[in-house]
Design an enzyme around this catalytic site. Structure first.
Site, PDB file in Angstrom:
ATOM      1  CG  HIS A   1     -42.817 -19.333  -9.446  1.00  0.00           C
ATOM      2  ND1 HIS A   1     -42.153 -20.534  -9.486  1.00  0.00           N
ATOM      3  CD2 HIS A   1     -42.958 -19.021  -8.140  1.00  0.00           C
ATOM      4  CE1 HIS A   1     -41.899 -20.931  -8.254  1.00  0.00           C
ATOM      5  NE2 HIS A   1     -42.374 -20.033  -7.428  1.00  0.00           N
TER       6      HIS A   1
ATOM      7  CD  GLU B   1     -17.346 -25.981  -4.237  1.00  0.00           C
ATOM      8  OE1 GLU B   1     -17.991 -25.265  -5.032  1.00  0.00           O
ATOM      9  OE2 GLU B   1     -17.878 -26.560  -3.274  1.00  0.00           O
TER      10      GLU B   1
ATOM     11  CG  ASP C   1     -17.375 -21.152  -5.179  1.00  0.00           C
ATOM     12  OD1 ASP C   1     -17.520 -19.925  -5.361  1.00  0.00           O
ATOM     13  OD2 ASP C   1     -18.117 -21.813  -4.431  1.00  0.00           O
TER      14      ASP C   1
ATOM     15  CB  CYS D   1     -21.992 -29.699 -11.448  1.00  0.00           C
ATOM     16  SG  CYS D   1     -21.112 -29.280  -9.920  1.00  0.00           S
TER      17      CYS D   1
END
Length: 573
Positions: A187, A430, A454, A501
């Site tokens: 954060h 993947e 992957d 992605c």
């Protein structure tokens, strides 16, 4: 010079101000009657919830609307009866003070999250640490040190900063942050970047080596920290600052563009990977044309329990609203491997990457799957939603997942629930077995999304997290490139969309090859969108197609790397 991880760009300098939290451990034992302590707890929680509302408003003003969600999540934790309130109340009834019981329970929750290997999830342990410390202070009536109003410019040096610490920073006088702990997903990193404060985290031992009041300079890009720099080092840093300023101005132009075009005018879709609704607004701000990957497992992992249908529904609707009409692809629960959900009680496995994970868990625990699908389909009426199934390795898995999804949609429609009946059902490509059968899968999936992380490790039999074999992991290996090419061709033949992605989609040197192979949608970390859009503006389809033709003939990674380096030099003079 000290080295950390740069998480918020810019050059910062000023005298050191060390920030240390008070040790309250000696005050935890003082207890009244169980009734008195229970009342202290209840009063403290109500006051803390009011404070979180104030912090959420301030976060929205200073860092953007999406960051206020941190404190909304804190209030949800404080209202969790089963995992938070009941265990604390039981300990109070057994004779512990409210402060001790709260401290113990939040430490347990922090440790449960901190043990998760995934960096983004492990970083969420900070939520429990921050909330636990603040609750204990509230019970004891001890104010936190204030960083809100300072009298001079400083660089803040701390072990770590909590979300509440960061939101309360004096933006006028704090010229930089250096923390010993934390990572890019913390954060502190997210808020510092949103507020424009140069920041470095993970700088081990800096508290001991930095002297209070002595000059410190930091580079939030490189992660370098200079204690009492020489005049030559200062001059070099000032040159860096000017170069960074010019680069930010250039990228700002590409951030504001609505479309992504190559040099010869071809259109490419540039989408963003996100881990929750709070990141969607930032992705839109960075110029994304859609959400190519919403990792829904983050809704399950940042907590001690499992999210219900209503909670998921609200998160998906909020994401669609923040996307403002852009398409949003939400991946169904993808756990296992290095992503654990303690609340699910999954068995320990000798080789979790090849075990009980992702779609295998969802098809086995069908009600868990249907709960998520109901939330997704209900949300689909609020925007442009696509559903994507992870880790598909067999045609039977895709068919079964689609059947359950369609049954869920039909059940909702019979109940009169508004849904979008046109929701597309796609899959992650993947697993090598799916890549080899890409033509067969393309007949039954509405779209593909290539997960190179992957796909690469399974194709090469390399655990990318293992330092002994890490150098063998590369998406530039010819076998991986040829599998990617086959997936893209199969999608094109069937006329279905194909996105990427995985990490390779954001690799500047690999992008020209992917464009040459015919890939038209890339989904990347949203802060990189302006930079990658600028890269596309320098690429032409013919040159990239020739690069792809040569790369597909290569027999070694080195041959492909040589081709990529030459193409990168031409595109980025």
């Amino acid at each position: 010079m000290e080295q950390g991880v740069g998480v918020s760009a810019g050059i910062g300098f000023g005298p050191v101000l060390k920030y240390l939290r008070a040790d309250l451990s000696s005050r935890l034992q003082c207890a009244g009657t169980p009734g008195q302590e229970a009342q202290k707890l209840a009063d403290a929680i109500e006051e803390l919830k009011r404070e979180n509302v104030r912090l959420a408003k301030k976060a929205a003003r200073q860092a953007g609307e999406q960051e206020s969600g941190i404190f909304e999540a804190h209030n949800a934790i404080l209202e969790d009866e089963e995992e938070v309130l009941a265990p604390i109340q039981e300990q109070i009834a057994a004779g512990k003070s409210a402060a001790q019981a709260a401290s113990d329970r939040f430490r347990e929750l922090e440790e449960a999250m901190g043990g998760v290997k995934d960096e983004c999830i492990g970083a969420r342990a900070a939520d429990f640490r921050d909330l636990g410390e603040r609750l204990v202070r509230q019970i004891l009536g001890v104010d936190a040190p204030s960083l809100e109003r300072l009298e001079e410019d400083v660089v803040l040096v701390a072990r770590d900063l909590s979300p509440s610490d960061t939101v309360m920073l004096d933006l006028v006088h704090i010229k930089g942050l250096v923390c010993e702990e934390g990572g890019p997903a913390s954060h502190t990193a997210i808020l510092a970047k949103a507020m424009g404060i140069p920041a470095v985290v993970g700088c081990k031992g800096i508290l001991a080596r930095a002297e209070q009041g002595r000059q410190l300079w930091l580079d939030g890009d490189s992660g370098e920290v200079f204690l009492q720099p020489t005049e030559e080092e200062k001059a070099a840093l000032q040159k860096r600052a000017e170069k960074q300023r010019r680069r930010r101005e250039t990228l700002e132009v590409y951030r504001k563009k609505q479309t992504t075009l190559t040099r010869d005018g071809d259109c490419v879709r540039l989408s963003a990977n996100i881990a929750g609704p709070q990141e969607c607004a930032l992705a839109v701000e960075n110029g994304c044309e859609g959400i190519g990957l919403f990792r829904s497992e983050f809704l399950y992992m940042n907590r001690p329990d499992l999210p219900g249908e209503e909670e998921q529904f609200r998160a998906y609707v909020r994401t669609l609203e923040l996307a403002r009409g852009r398409p949003v692809t939400i991946r169904t629960l993808d756990i296992g491997g290095d992503k654990a959900v303690p609340a699910m009680g999954l068995p320990a496995e000798a080789n979790p990457f090849l075990g009980y994970r992702a779609i295998r868990v969802c098809l086995d625990r069908e009600e868990l799957f249907r709960t998520q699908l109901r939330a997704l389909y209900r949300a689909s009426a609020k925007g442009r939603l696509r559903i994507m199934f992870p880790m598909i390795s067999r045609l039977e898995e895709l068919r079964q997942a689609k059947q359950i999804a369609r049954q869920t949609a039909e059940e909702l429609a019979r109940r009169g629930v508004e849904i979008d009946a046109r929701v597309q059902l796609g899959m992650m490509m993947e697993v090598p077995s799916a890549a080899v059968l890409a033509d067969e899968f393309a007949r039954e999936a509405d779209f593909f999304s290539i997960g190179t992380n992957d796909l690469t490790q399974y194709t090469l039999a390399v655990d990318r997290g293992n330092p002994l074999v890490g150098p063998l992991y590369s998406h530039c290996q010819p076998a991986v490139v040829r599998l990617i090419a086959g997936i893209i061709r199969a999608a094109a033949r069937r006329g279905i969309p194909c996105c990427m992605c995985g990490e390779a989609a954001g690799d500047s040197r690999f992008i020209p090859l992917l464009l040459g192979l015919g890939l038209k949608e890339f989904s990347v970390s949203s802060p990189r969108i302006p930079e990658i859009r600028r890269l596309f503006s320098r690429l032409d389809g013919q040159g990239c197609a020739e690069l792809a033709r040569r790369a597909l003939k290569a027999s070694t990674e080195q041959e492909i790397q040589t081709l990529l380096n030459a193409a990168a030099d031409a595109a980025l003079p």
